[in-house]
Design an enzyme around this catalytic site. Structure first.
Site, short mmCIF file in Angstrom:
data_model
loop_
_atom_site.label_atom_id
_atom_site.label_comp_id
_atom_site.label_asym_id
_atom_site.label_seq_id
_atom_site.Cartn_x
_atom_site.Cartn_y
_atom_site.Cartn_z
N GLU A 1 19.18 14.54 -18.37
CA GLU A 1 18.22 15.60 -18.74
C GLU A 1 16.79 15.08 -18.88
O GLU A 1 16.13 15.32 -19.89
CB GLU A 1 18.69 16.29 -20.03
CG GLU A 1 20.09 16.86 -19.89
CD GLU A 1 20.68 17.38 -21.21
OE1 GLU A 1 19.99 17.34 -22.23
OE2 GLU A 1 21.85 17.81 -21.19
N ASN B 1 21.75 12.94 -14.18
CA ASN B 1 22.55 14.10 -14.55
C ASN B 1 21.66 15.14 -15.23
O ASN B 1 20.79 14.78 -16.02
CB ASN B 1 23.65 13.61 -15.53
CG ASN B 1 24.70 14.64 -15.85
OD1 ASN B 1 25.27 15.25 -14.94
ND2 ASN B 1 24.98 14.86 -17.13
N HIS C 1 26.45 24.37 -16.69
CA HIS C 1 26.72 25.23 -17.85
C HIS C 1 26.31 26.66 -17.47
O HIS C 1 25.13 27.02 -17.54
CB HIS C 1 25.96 24.74 -19.08
CG HIS C 1 26.45 23.41 -19.57
ND1 HIS C 1 27.71 23.26 -20.12
CD2 HIS C 1 25.89 22.18 -19.56
CE1 HIS C 1 27.89 21.98 -20.44
NE2 HIS C 1 26.80 21.30 -20.10
N GLU D 1 29.85 18.96 -15.96
CA GLU D 1 30.06 19.60 -17.28
C GLU D 1 30.28 21.11 -17.15
O GLU D 1 29.77 21.89 -17.96
CB GLU D 1 28.83 19.36 -18.20
CG GLU D 1 28.43 17.91 -18.35
CD GLU D 1 27.28 17.69 -19.33
OE1 GLU D 1 26.90 18.62 -20.06
OE2 GLU D 1 26.77 16.56 -19.36
N ASP E 1 31.17 24.79 -17.46
CA ASP E 1 31.84 25.82 -18.25
C ASP E 1 31.15 27.15 -17.97
O ASP E 1 30.03 27.18 -17.47
CB ASP E 1 31.93 25.51 -19.76
CG ASP E 1 30.63 25.08 -20.40
OD1 ASP E 1 29.55 25.33 -19.83
OD2 ASP E 1 30.69 24.49 -21.49
#
Ligand code: G3I
Length: 345
Positions: A158, A199, A235, A264, A266
């Site tokens: 990030e 990432n 996300h 990651e 979801d």
């Protein structure tokens, strides 16, 4: 005897019926295997230790794992020079016993830093030269500890803002932009075989973030910095729409020679849950895996927790939740079945 040998040889020569290779897989591990990728999950270490049903589903379904929090700096060095590896070790040991590859998460981040570090920088007792040494030692110590046991590291996490500017973390403000190249070089020196990733979130759709990240990668490559992969956190939320250009974005980075991973994933929703929302969520999961499988360089598809029993979402987004593949009781949701139905084009 001779005829028995001939009969056995004939049986062995008969090719597998086509449906054996292409039948619906019995679980995510088999789905991943059939498609030549690894499907992973973030792991909550307390649940891994204390909940037998959680452990059972994790180890049955997933061939890749990421520590949700246990490898972050505040977890592994809560006090300066005092290392607490037991949770991270537990994840790595469990992975070895269950044929799971491991993603290390994460070496350089602006979040979940230990208080001794952030307060030392704030009050000036840690100056820039010392901060650089601390970062180098942190990366070297952690990567070396798991040398040969971690397939891929999220080296920097990030580092770009949503508007495409560089994040003003303590790393950028005190060390300057060269900290990113340094981090990759130090990690590579500590474990030359680990795949080293940049990432980020919103990289699936956010143009300014995509362009800046693309430039960072090209710039690192031009300097000969060992960067091997791009991680799309993924996300998502059903209220925002599916990022329809994601496969193209993955391809652009793959064309730079990078490995690609969904790191990651979801898919959250506004509560209450309805069967319609679950169907939309299932479609998002299905499309995400389809996008990954459509890009040859996409090697890993990891979800950020597999059960709604342990998800970061309700604690961060008021009134939202139900983002995972399994419900609180570990019953598979429509999204799980949608993934099992995905076939490589
Ligand atoms: O460990 C403490 C505990 O001692 C304390 O009593 C409790 C009280 O709040 O907090 C516990 O720490 C929590 C920690 O998770 C461990 O459970 C923090 O409050 C909580 O903020 C922290 O949240 C994590 C978050 O990163 C922090 O940024 C989430 O679990 C984790 O899922 C989330 O993961 C991030 C990825 O690393 C990077 N990408 C985004 C993703 C989601 O935010």
């Amino acid at each position: 005897m001779k005829s028995l040998i001939i009969a056995l040889a004939l049986v062995a020569a008969v090719p597998l019926p086509a449906h054996a290779e292409h039948r619906t897989p019995r679980d995510l591990r088999e789905l991943a295997y059939q498609n030549g990728i690894r499907i992973g999950s973030a792991v909550n270490i307390a649940a891994l230790r204390d909940e037998a049903d959680y452990r059972k589903v994790l180890n049955r379904e997933f061939s890749h794992v990421t520590a949700e929090n246990a490898m972050k700096w505040e977890s592994v060095e809560p006090e300066r020079g005092v290392f607490t590896w037991s949770d991270a070790d537990a994840l790595v040991d469990n992975a070895r016993r269950n044929n799971q590859k491991v993603r290390g998460h994460t070496l350089v981040w602006h979040n979940q830093l230990p208080a001794w570090l952030t307060s030392g920088v704030e009050n000036g007792t840690i100056d820039a030269a010392e901060l650089r040494e601390i970062l180098r030692d942190h990366i070297t110590t952690q990567v070396r500890r798991y040398k040969g046991k971690i397939r891929a590291w999220d080296v920097v996490n990030e580092v770009v803002n949503d508007d495409g500017t560089m994040r003003q973390s303590i790393w950028l403000t005190h060390l300057g932009p060269g900290y990113i190249a340094d981090a990759f070089r130090w990690a590579h020196r500590a474990d030359p075989h680990a795949r080293l990733y940049i990432n980020d979130y919103n990289l699936e759709w956010n143009a300014p973030k995509i362009e800046t990240t693309f430039s960072i990668v090209k710039d690192l490559q031009a300097q000969g910095v060992p960067i091997h992969g791009i991680g799309f956190q993924g996300h998502l939320g059903i209220q925002y729409g599916y990022p329809g250009d994601w496969a193209n974005v993955m391809s652009r980075f793959a064309d730079l020679g990078l490995e690609v991973a969904v790191t990651e994933l979801d898919v959250r929703m506004e509560l209450p849950v309805t069967s319609e929302k679950l169907a939309t969520q299932a479609d998002y999961y299905r499309r995400a895996l389809t996008d990954c499988l459509g890009v040859k360089a996409c090697r890993e598809f990891t979800v950020w927790g597999f059960t709604d029993r342990h998800s970061w979402v309700p604690g961060w987004f008021e009134g939202e939740g139900a983002a995972c593949l399994f419900d609180e009781n570990l019953a598979p949701k429509p999204a799980y079945h949608a993934l099992l139905g995905v076939k490589k084009a």
